[in-house]
Design a protein around this motif. Structure first.
Motif, PDB file in Angstrom:
ATOM      1  N   ARG A 118     -20.819  38.610 196.553  1.00 53.29           N
ATOM      2  CA  ARG A 118     -20.738  38.345 197.998  1.00 53.29           C
ATOM      3  C   ARG A 118     -19.355  37.767 198.313  1.00 53.29           C
ATOM      4  O   ARG A 118     -19.186  36.569 198.492  1.00 53.29           O
ATOM      5  CB  ARG A 118     -21.869  37.408 198.424  1.00 53.29           C
ATOM      6  CG  ARG A 118     -23.235  38.071 198.330  1.00 53.29           C
ATOM      7  CD  ARG A 118     -24.370  37.114 198.659  1.00 53.29           C
ATOM      8  NE  ARG A 118     -24.387  35.906 197.841  1.00 53.29           N
ATOM      9  CZ  ARG A 118     -24.886  35.827 196.599  1.00 53.29           C
ATOM     10  NH1 ARG A 118     -25.383  36.884 196.017  1.00 53.29           N
ATOM     11  NH2 ARG A 118     -24.871  34.687 195.946  1.00 53.29           N
ATOM     12  N   ILE A 119     -18.384  38.656 198.346  1.00 55.13           N
ATOM     13  CA  ILE A 119     -16.973  38.282 198.527  1.00 55.13           C
ATOM     14  C   ILE A 119     -16.448  38.974 199.778  1.00 55.13           C
ATOM     15  O   ILE A 119     -16.616  40.175 199.939  1.00 55.13           O
ATOM     16  CB  ILE A 119     -16.142  38.715 197.301  1.00 55.13           C
ATOM     17  CG1 ILE A 119     -16.676  38.045 196.031  1.00 55.13           C
ATOM     18  CG2 ILE A 119     -14.672  38.403 197.526  1.00 55.13           C
ATOM     19  CD1 ILE A 119     -16.115  38.630 194.748  1.00 55.13           C
TER      20      ILE A 119
ATOM     21  N   ILE B 159     -18.427  34.025 199.555  1.00 60.00           N
ATOM     22  CA  ILE B 159     -17.116  33.417 199.366  1.00 60.00           C
ATOM     23  C   ILE B 159     -16.102  34.204 200.196  1.00 60.00           C
ATOM     24  O   ILE B 159     -16.133  35.433 200.227  1.00 60.00           O
ATOM     25  CB  ILE B 159     -16.743  33.356 197.878  1.00 60.00           C
ATOM     26  CG1 ILE B 159     -15.624  32.364 197.646  1.00 60.00           C
ATOM     27  CG2 ILE B 159     -16.384  34.711 197.312  1.00 60.00           C
ATOM     28  CD1 ILE B 159     -15.565  31.860 196.231  1.00 60.00           C
ATOM     29  N   ASN B 160     -15.283  33.483 200.935  1.00 59.25           N
ATOM     30  CA  ASN B 160     -14.231  34.084 201.757  1.00 59.25           C
ATOM     31  C   ASN B 160     -12.892  33.847 201.087  1.00 59.25           C
ATOM     32  O   ASN B 160     -12.553  32.705 200.764  1.00 59.25           O
ATOM     33  CB  ASN B 160     -14.209  33.455 203.155  1.00 59.25           C
ATOM     34  CG  ASN B 160     -15.441  33.787 203.947  1.00 59.25           C
ATOM     35  OD1 ASN B 160     -15.854  34.930 204.032  1.00 59.25           O
ATOM     36  ND2 ASN B 160     -16.044  32.774 204.527  1.00 59.25           N
ATOM     37  N   LEU B 161     -12.151  34.912 200.879  1.00 63.03           N
ATOM     38  CA  LEU B 161     -10.805  34.816 200.327  1.00 63.03           C
ATOM     39  C   LEU B 161      -9.826  35.087 201.451  1.00 63.03           C
ATOM     40  O   LEU B 161      -9.823  36.177 202.026  1.00 63.03           O
ATOM     41  CB  LEU B 161     -10.601  35.841 199.214  1.00 63.03           C
ATOM     42  CG  LEU B 161     -11.585  35.813 198.050  1.00 63.03           C
ATOM     43  CD1 LEU B 161     -11.242  36.920 197.056  1.00 63.03           C
ATOM     44  CD2 LEU B 161     -11.600  34.459 197.371  1.00 63.03           C
TER      45      LEU B 161
ATOM     46  N   CYS C   5     -21.430  28.687 197.230  1.00 68.44           N
ATOM     47  CA  CYS C   5     -20.943  30.028 196.860  1.00 68.44           C
ATOM     48  C   CYS C   5     -20.208  30.033 195.527  1.00 68.44           C
ATOM     49  O   CYS C   5     -19.555  31.007 195.189  1.00 68.44           O
ATOM     50  CB  CYS C   5     -20.044  30.572 197.965  1.00 68.44           C
ATOM     51  SG  CYS C   5     -18.501  29.651 198.185  1.00 68.44           S
ATOM     52  N   ASN C   6     -20.302  28.936 194.778  1.00 65.19           N
ATOM     53  CA  ASN C   6     -19.610  28.784 193.488  1.00 65.19           C
ATOM     54  C   ASN C   6     -18.090  28.758 193.656  1.00 65.19           C
ATOM     55  O   ASN C   6     -17.347  29.269 192.824  1.00 65.19           O
ATOM     56  CB  ASN C   6     -20.032  29.858 192.489  1.00 65.19           C
ATOM     57  CG  ASN C   6     -21.457  29.700 192.058  1.00 65.19           C
ATOM     58  OD1 ASN C   6     -22.014  28.608 192.148  1.00 65.19           O
ATOM     59  ND2 ASN C   6     -22.074  30.768 191.615  1.00 65.19           N
ATOM     60  N   MET C   7     -17.649  28.132 194.743  1.00 67.06           N
ATOM     61  CA  MET C   7     -16.223  28.040 195.053  1.00 67.06           C
ATOM     62  C   MET C   7     -15.437  27.318 193.949  1.00 67.06           C
ATOM     63  O   MET C   7     -14.295  27.667 193.679  1.00 67.06           O
ATOM     64  CB  MET C   7     -16.048  27.319 196.382  1.00 67.06           C
ATOM     65  CG  MET C   7     -14.631  27.210 196.859  1.00 67.06           C
ATOM     66  SD  MET C   7     -14.471  26.540 198.522  1.00 67.06           S
ATOM     67  CE  MET C   7     -15.511  25.110 198.504  1.00 67.06           C
TER      68      MET C   7
END
Length: 90
Positions: free
Chosen positions: A55-56, A74-76, A26-28
């Motif tokens: 996609r956040i 990506i999960n914040l 996810c390009n973390m």
């Protein structure tokens, strides 16, 4: 399960971390600089530009979230003040 599987020692934390980093789906890595920043619309746009997608998912304390795994998302994880505390793929 074979005897060879049972005899194999568990992976070390360092090996697990290396394997996880190698699967940055996810390009973390590009997002890590946003850790500790208070999330707002501008931060969201800057983050999307840095990771090359939108996609956040924001996860706030007490949020109900689905358990679907999306490796490209990506999960914040935010604290009560909206500060980005953790960033994960999924």
């Amino acid at each position: 399960m074979s005897g060879a599987d049972i005899a194999r020692p568990p992976a070390s934390p360092a090996a697990t971390a290396t394997a996880t980093a190698a699967r940055d789906t996810c390009n973390m890595r590009q997002a890590r600089r946003f850790t500790g920043v208070v999330y707002n619309a501008q931060v969201g746009e800057d983050l999307a530009r840095a990771i090359l997608h939108h996609r956040i998912r924001l996860i706030r304390p007490g949020s109900v979230i689905t358990q679907d795994l999306r490796p490209d998302r990506i999960n914040l994880i935010l604290n009560d003040a909206g500060k980005i505390m953790t960033i994960r793929c999924g």
